[in-house]
Scaffold this motif. Sequence first.
Motif, PDB file in Angstrom:
ATOM      1  N   HIS A  14      89.160  32.505 -61.106  1.00 16.34           N
ATOM      2  CA  HIS A  14      89.253  32.967 -62.496  1.00 16.34           C
ATOM      3  C   HIS A  14      90.582  32.685 -63.190  1.00 16.34           C
ATOM      4  N   HIS A  15      91.456  31.821 -62.637  1.00 16.01           N
ATOM      5  CA  HIS A  15      92.761  31.621 -63.280  1.00 16.01           C
ATOM      6  C   HIS A  15      92.673  30.789 -64.551  1.00 16.01           C
ATOM      7  N   HIS A  16      91.500  30.246 -64.873  1.00 12.61           N
ATOM      8  CA  HIS A  16      91.325  29.533 -66.142  1.00 12.61           C
ATOM      9  C   HIS A  16      90.499  30.337 -67.154  1.00 12.61           C
ATOM     10  N   GLU A  17      90.267  31.605 -66.879  1.00 12.20           N
ATOM     11  CA  GLU A  17      89.620  32.467 -67.870  1.00 12.20           C
ATOM     12  C   GLU A  17      90.640  32.850 -68.941  1.00 12.20           C
ATOM     13  N   LYS A  18      90.149  33.167 -70.139  1.00 10.87           N
ATOM     14  CA  LYS A  18      91.015  33.547 -71.253  1.00 10.87           C
ATOM     15  C   LYS A  18      90.600  34.908 -71.789  1.00 10.87           C
ATOM     16  N   MET A  19      91.541  35.616 -72.354  1.00 10.10           N
ATOM     17  CA  MET A  19      91.273  36.975 -72.832  1.00 10.10           C
ATOM     18  C   MET A  19      90.202  37.019 -73.910  1.00 10.10           C
ATOM     19  N   ASP A  20      90.069  35.940 -74.691  1.00 10.42           N
ATOM     20  CA  ASP A  20      89.073  35.940 -75.766  1.00 10.42           C
ATOM     21  C   ASP A  20      87.711  35.444 -75.304  1.00 10.42           C
ATOM     22  N   GLY A  21      87.548  35.164 -74.025  1.00 10.92           N
ATOM     23  CA  GLY A  21      86.256  34.769 -73.491  1.00 10.92           C
ATOM     24  C   GLY A  21      85.929  33.297 -73.587  1.00 10.92           C
ATOM     25  N   THR A  22      86.906  32.463 -73.938  1.00 11.44           N
ATOM     26  CA  THR A  22      86.634  31.031 -74.105  1.00 11.44           C
ATOM     27  C   THR A  22      87.024  30.208 -72.875  1.00 11.44           C
ATOM     28  N   GLY A  23      87.417  30.883 -71.794  1.00  6.81           N
ATOM     29  CA  GLY A  23      87.829  30.157 -70.597  1.00  6.81           C
ATOM     30  C   GLY A  23      86.657  29.770 -69.718  1.00  6.81           C
ATOM     31  N   TYR A  24      86.975  29.347 -68.480  1.00  5.24           N
ATOM     32  CA  TYR A  24      85.933  28.948 -67.542  1.00  5.24           C
ATOM     33  C   TYR A  24      86.347  29.397 -66.138  1.00  5.24           C
TER      34      TYR A  24
END
Length: 419
Positions: free
Chosen positions: A265-275
């Motif tokens: 999950h280190h490429h997730e973003k707080m606004d939900g646009t990560g992966y």
Amino acid sequence: MLKRIPTEQVELGMYLQSMEGSWLSHPFWKTKFVLREPADLAALKKSGVPAVWIDVSKGHDVAGAVAPAAVAAAQPAEAAPVVVPEPTSPPLPPPSSPVSSPPAQARVSLSAEIEQATQLMNRSREQVMALFGEARMGKSVSAEQCLPLVEEIANSVSRNPSALISLARLKTKDDYTYMHSVAVCALMVSLGRQLGMNEDQMREAGMAGLLHDIGKMAMPLDILNKAGQLTDAEFNVIRSHPVRGYQILRDSEGVSDAALDVCLHHHEKMDGTGYPKRLKGEQISLLARMGAVCDVYDAITSTRPYKTAWDPAGSIQRMAQWTGQFDPVVFKAFVMCVGIYPVGSLVKLESGRLAVVVDLNQQNLAAPVVRVFYSTRSKLPVSVLTLDLSDPGAGDRIVSRESPQDWGFTHLDEIWRKS
């Protein structure tokens, strides 16, 4: 019920939900706590924060206020409740609130630590290359074998975090993948310390940082090392590395749930646009939010096959502007680790001289230790002089950060590494 009030109206016993204004002006590492200490109240009122949101259902209201229902303010978007899925692994406990400073420990100067950190970097390169080489050949990874390296990195960070972190930034494009993991390990340990984690938690954070990108070993080398821009298809392949890394670590020996979580999950973003899962807000664990900041900072300040490195201070400034990507509390703590002007940053002083930052002053991040070497007025080098800008006798201060490329300087690393 939430209510927005001017900071001057804040009193002890109020429940702080959020604060307005620049994140750098906030005196606490997190909001959402009952304000109990007079020192914290004084710090808030001196901080320049124009207004705060209080929850009158959890703490005191403004003296003489009418019924909350009559004056309730709309809840700000960032305070909206987030539905958190059932965790797959127990998250690390968050730091106590508020955190005013990291745990006390002995600290040495950067010049005193630089030689040990240099030797550690060389050993780390060999160990991580061997570790990742095993993974590329399809073999499992032994977390136990990584423990001594994480311990050495944590010890260096405890003596002076800037030494190892700054040296790791100087990696070449050829060993980026390996040394990036060492850098993120060091950054995670330093950030964990700043957030108030205990020794075991800091080392678990460091292990997660060391292993977070192991999925890159499952990527085709021609894509991983491509000098030009990736095609959409190639980028989709690279985006699969968190899942591939998770699969590698899941089948390996002694890898903690925390390391698995950060890897995935280190490429997730707080606004939900990560992966890869498009997680949002508090659906992302604290360690993964830490990993996101550390991963990006080291990536953009390092030379890659397809790009040159950004300067450290400019990188911090740009990251601060990426709304929605990072947890603001974690990012603020990260800035306290590496500095507003990280080691290696080029700055212009009020005197018209240029200097490179050679160490931080934790009590005043705007006044680091710098090494002066050039005059913008004469356009000539000057005798190298080290100044502690926090010393009233220094007689100078930073007025701007500068781009080394704009000035044509290619030797800054030699200046700050010189003891």
